[in-house]
Design a protein around this motif. Structure first.
Motif, PDB file in Angstrom:
ATOM      1  N   LEU A   1      15.274 -34.196 -68.543  1.00 57.65           N
ATOM      2  CA  LEU A   1      15.904 -34.287 -67.225  1.00 57.65           C
ATOM      3  C   LEU A   1      14.889 -34.694 -66.168  1.00 57.65           C
ATOM      4  CD1 LEU A   1      18.320 -31.215 -67.287  1.00 57.65           C
ATOM      5  CD2 LEU A   1      18.723 -33.577 -67.975  1.00 57.65           C
ATOM      6  N   GLU A   2      13.633 -34.209 -66.297  1.00 53.49           N
ATOM      7  CA  GLU A   2      12.589 -34.632 -65.369  1.00 53.49           C
ATOM      8  C   GLU A   2      12.330 -36.134 -65.511  1.00 53.49           C
ATOM      9  OE1 GLU A   2      12.496 -31.919 -67.156  1.00 53.49           O
ATOM     10  OE2 GLU A   2      11.845 -30.219 -65.924  1.00 53.49           O
ATOM     11  N   LEU A   3      12.300 -36.619 -66.764  1.00 59.53           N
ATOM     12  CA  LEU A   3      12.118 -38.050 -67.003  1.00 59.53           C
ATOM     13  C   LEU A   3      13.283 -38.847 -66.423  1.00 59.53           C
ATOM     14  CD1 LEU A   3      10.824 -37.921 -70.693  1.00 59.53           C
ATOM     15  CD2 LEU A   3       9.484 -38.312 -68.628  1.00 59.53           C
ATOM     16  N   TYR A   4      14.477 -38.287 -66.525  1.00 60.29           N
ATOM     17  CA  TYR A   4      15.668 -38.930 -65.970  1.00 60.29           C
ATOM     18  C   TYR A   4      15.547 -39.076 -64.457  1.00 60.29           C
ATOM     19  CZ  TYR A   4      20.514 -39.270 -64.333  1.00 60.29           C
ATOM     20  OH  TYR A   4      21.659 -39.638 -63.691  1.00 60.29           O
ATOM     21  N   VAL A   5      15.157 -37.978 -63.782  1.00 60.22           N
ATOM     22  CA  VAL A   5      15.029 -38.008 -62.329  1.00 60.22           C
ATOM     23  C   VAL A   5      13.955 -38.987 -61.890  1.00 60.22           C
ATOM     24  CG1 VAL A   5      14.373 -36.624 -60.316  1.00 60.22           C
ATOM     25  CG2 VAL A   5      15.933 -35.673 -62.016  1.00 60.22           C
ATOM     26  N   PHE A   6      12.858 -39.089 -62.675  1.00 59.50           N
ATOM     27  CA  PHE A   6      11.772 -39.985 -62.323  1.00 59.50           C
ATOM     28  C   PHE A   6      12.017 -41.417 -62.791  1.00 59.50           C
ATOM     29  CE2 PHE A   6       8.484 -37.645 -60.236  1.00 59.50           C
ATOM     30  CZ  PHE A   6       8.726 -36.331 -60.556  1.00 59.50           C
ATOM     31  N   GLY A   7      13.176 -41.694 -63.396  1.00 64.84           N
ATOM     32  CA  GLY A   7      13.512 -43.061 -63.765  1.00 64.84           C
ATOM     33  C   GLY A   7      12.716 -43.612 -64.916  1.00 64.84           C
ATOM     34  N   LYS A   8      12.320 -42.720 -65.860  1.00 63.24           N
ATOM     35  CA  LYS A   8      11.466 -43.160 -66.954  1.00 63.24           C
ATOM     36  C   LYS A   8      12.213 -43.259 -68.283  1.00 63.24           C
ATOM     37  CE  LYS A   8       7.210 -41.910 -67.056  1.00 63.24           C
ATOM     38  NZ  LYS A   8       5.968 -41.113 -67.175  1.00 63.24           N
ATOM     39  N   LEU A   9      13.531 -43.230 -68.219  1.00 64.22           N
ATOM     40  CA  LEU A   9      14.334 -43.358 -69.432  1.00 64.22           C
ATOM     41  C   LEU A   9      14.915 -44.769 -69.534  1.00 64.22           C
ATOM     42  CD1 LEU A   9      16.312 -39.982 -69.384  1.00 64.22           C
ATOM     43  CD2 LEU A   9      14.200 -40.507 -70.604  1.00 64.22           C
ATOM     44  N   SER A  10      15.308 -45.120 -70.745  1.00 58.45           N
ATOM     45  CA  SER A  10      15.994 -46.395 -70.934  1.00 58.45           C
ATOM     46  C   SER A  10      17.418 -46.284 -70.389  1.00 58.45           C
ATOM     47  CB  SER A  10      16.028 -46.757 -72.423  1.00 58.45           C
ATOM     48  OG  SER A  10      16.862 -45.828 -73.122  1.00 58.45           O
ATOM     49  N   GLU A  11      18.085 -47.421 -70.299  1.00 56.73           N
ATOM     50  CA  GLU A  11      19.454 -47.421 -69.773  1.00 56.73           C
ATOM     51  C   GLU A  11      20.382 -46.587 -70.658  1.00 56.73           C
ATOM     52  OE1 GLU A  11      22.864 -50.648 -68.349  1.00 56.73           O
ATOM     53  OE2 GLU A  11      20.864 -51.312 -68.924  1.00 56.73           O
ATOM     54  N   ASP A  12      20.224 -46.706 -71.973  1.00 59.21           N
ATOM     55  CA  ASP A  12      21.053 -45.910 -72.892  1.00 59.21           C
ATOM     56  C   ASP A  12      20.776 -44.425 -72.740  1.00 59.21           C
ATOM     57  OD1 ASP A  12      20.913 -48.322 -75.648  1.00 59.21           O
ATOM     58  OD2 ASP A  12      22.220 -48.189 -73.879  1.00 59.21           O
TER      59      ASP A  12
ATOM     60  N   VAL B   1       7.530 -50.173 -58.836  1.00 63.17           N
ATOM     61  CA  VAL B   1       7.605 -49.715 -60.222  1.00 63.17           C
ATOM     62  C   VAL B   1       8.615 -50.577 -60.945  1.00 63.17           C
ATOM     63  CG1 VAL B   1       8.226 -47.827 -61.746  1.00 63.17           C
ATOM     64  CG2 VAL B   1       7.017 -47.359 -59.625  1.00 63.17           C
ATOM     65  N   PRO B   2       8.332 -51.114 -62.103  1.00 62.89           N
ATOM     66  CA  PRO B   2       9.255 -52.030 -62.802  1.00 62.89           C
ATOM     67  C   PRO B   2      10.432 -51.296 -63.408  1.00 62.89           C
ATOM     68  CG  PRO B   2       7.342 -51.574 -64.169  1.00 62.89           C
ATOM     69  CD  PRO B   2       7.077 -50.935 -62.854  1.00 62.89           C
ATOM     70  N   LEU B   3      11.353 -50.806 -62.538  1.00 61.83           N
ATOM     71  CA  LEU B   3      12.550 -50.140 -63.017  1.00 61.83           C
ATOM     72  C   LEU B   3      13.632 -51.183 -63.285  1.00 61.83           C
ATOM     73  CD1 LEU B   3      12.725 -47.170 -60.497  1.00 61.83           C
ATOM     74  CD2 LEU B   3      11.844 -47.159 -62.826  1.00 61.83           C
ATOM     75  N   LYS B   4      14.514 -50.889 -64.206  1.00 65.35           N
ATOM     76  CA  LYS B   4      15.600 -51.809 -64.509  1.00 65.35           C
ATOM     77  C   LYS B   4      16.599 -51.811 -63.372  1.00 65.35           C
ATOM     78  CE  LYS B   4      15.169 -51.301 -69.497  1.00 65.35           C
ATOM     79  NZ  LYS B   4      15.846 -50.946 -70.738  1.00 65.35           N
ATOM     80  N   PRO B   5      17.229 -52.944 -63.060  1.00 66.16           N
ATOM     81  CA  PRO B   5      18.162 -53.023 -61.931  1.00 66.16           C
ATOM     82  C   PRO B   5      19.301 -52.039 -62.035  1.00 66.16           C
ATOM     83  CG  PRO B   5      17.594 -55.217 -62.726  1.00 66.16           C
ATOM     84  CD  PRO B   5      17.029 -54.243 -63.710  1.00 66.16           C
TER      85      PRO B   5
ATOM     86  N   GLN C   1       0.943 -44.945 -59.149  1.00 64.12           N
ATOM     87  CA  GLN C   1       1.024 -45.660 -60.400  1.00 64.12           C
ATOM     88  C   GLN C   1       1.742 -44.781 -61.408  1.00 64.12           C
ATOM     89  OE1 GLN C   1      -3.146 -46.317 -61.084  1.00 64.12           O
ATOM     90  NE2 GLN C   1      -3.169 -48.230 -59.921  1.00 64.12           N
ATOM     91  N   MET C   2       2.043 -45.339 -62.540  1.00 62.57           N
ATOM     92  CA  MET C   2       2.796 -44.604 -63.539  1.00 62.57           C
ATOM     93  C   MET C   2       2.083 -43.339 -63.995  1.00 62.57           C
ATOM     94  SD  MET C   2       5.699 -44.835 -65.092  1.00 62.57           S
ATOM     95  CE  MET C   2       6.120 -46.583 -65.175  1.00 62.57           C
ATOM     96  N   ASN C   3       0.754 -43.430 -64.145  1.00 61.01           N
ATOM     97  CA  ASN C   3       0.028 -42.245 -64.603  1.00 61.01           C
ATOM     98  C   ASN C   3       0.037 -41.145 -63.562  1.00 61.01           C
ATOM     99  OD1 ASN C   3      -1.662 -43.764 -62.909  1.00 61.01           O
ATOM    100  ND2 ASN C   3      -3.495 -42.780 -63.733  1.00 61.01           N
ATOM    101  N   GLN C   4       0.109 -41.515 -62.259  1.00 64.05           N
ATOM    102  CA  GLN C   4       0.202 -40.513 -61.205  1.00 64.05           C
ATOM    103  C   GLN C   4       1.558 -39.808 -61.264  1.00 64.05           C
ATOM    104  OE1 GLN C   4      -0.761 -43.362 -58.103  1.00 64.05           O
ATOM    105  NE2 GLN C   4      -2.665 -42.255 -57.653  1.00 64.05           N
ATOM    106  N   GLY C   5       2.597 -40.602 -61.590  1.00 67.05           N
ATOM    107  CA  GLY C   5       3.913 -39.985 -61.766  1.00 67.05           C
ATOM    108  C   GLY C   5       3.917 -39.001 -62.915  1.00 67.05           C
TER     109      GLY C   5
END
Length: 261
Positions: free
Chosen positions: A12-23, A80-84, A110-114
């Motif tokens: 859920l933390e990864l979800y909030v931070f936008g680090k999951l794939s679209e699926d 950050v290169p997030l998907k549209p 940067q990503m590592n800071q996130g």
């Protein structure tokens, strides 16, 4: 994976931070719609990040906060290169993270800071959960002790110190309805290594001791209150110091406390 395991997995933390794939985002959204506790946890994480952002930049106005958030949402590809198609909640999570780093004096993230922020947030969440569990356990223990003291069906038997330990004392709470016995051993000195206190139910004439338990594992937290075996017809109680494992008969020269009903 059940709901609690899913929440504690960190997804859920990864979800909030936008680090999951679209699926993976879609799967989280489906679960959130299905399980209110998952949806509530997502909202809690998002709010915690926003609150943390304000805590490091307390003078940031709502107008500036919204302006920066809008700029981030419009320029997320440059930051950050997030998907549209990444959901709005994820964008807000990154925006809040950006504000936190901005308030701390960083010009960019940067990503590592996130990842560092994510790990710190997870640790703080775990610590908070442990604190809540500890407080709940303490409240439960206090309630148990209070009920023990207030129960009118309990007979209080005070055990006084004997020759080997005049300063020792103990209390017995004996419920003569269900025959349960609790021992308050807070007045006993620490048992020497290799020894244990043993509790005896006594018949006085003739003197007949019956072992009703060892004071090895406290019943109520760190209160030194022990639950021992039930007894139905005690005329007194005594506590002796015995070798580890207990004895078949009391060692009378190691009689620490004694009291009559």
């Amino acid at each position: 994976m059940n709901t609690r395991e899913y929440i504690e997995s960190g997804i859920l933390e990864l979800y909030v931070f936008g680090k999951l794939s679209e699926d993976e985002n879609t799967d989280v959204q489906i679960r959130a719609n299905e399980y209110p506790e998952i949806k509530k946890e997502i909202e809690s994480i998002e709010q915690a990040i926003i609150n943390l952002s304000y805590s490091v930049a307390p003078h940031l106005s709502n107008e500036n906060f919204n302006a920066i958030r809008k700029a981030l949402l419009e320029r997320e590809t440059a930051v950050v290169p997030l998907k549209p198609k990444t959901n709005r909640a994820a964008y807000l999570g990154w925006a809040a993270s950006f504000l936190l780093l901005l308030g701390a004096g960083f010009l960019y993230f940067q990503m590592n800071q996130g990842d560092i922020l994510l790990k710190d947030s997870k640790q703080k969440n775990d610590q908070l959960q442990k604190s809540v569990v500890t407080l709940q356990e303490q409240n439960k223990n206090n309630e148990t002790i209070l009920n023990l003291l207030k129960n009118e069906k309990n007979t209080l038997v005070t055990l006084a110190g004997q020759t080997v330990a005049p300063e020792a004392k103990a209390k017995i709470y004996w419920n003569q309805e269900d025959h349960s016995v609790y021992v308050d051993a807070s007045g006993l000195p620490e048992a020497p290594k290799g020894h244990v206190y043993q509790v005896w139910s006594l018949k006085m004439d003739p003197l007949t001791p019956t072992s009703i338990g060892l004071l090895e594992k406290t019943e109520i937290g760190n209160s030194k209150i022990f639950k021992v075996d039930n007894t139905a017809d005690a005329e007194g109680f005594g506590i002796t110091l015995e070798p580890a494992g207990g004895s078949a008969a009391p060692t009378m020269d190691q009689l620490y406390t004694l009291g009559k009903v």
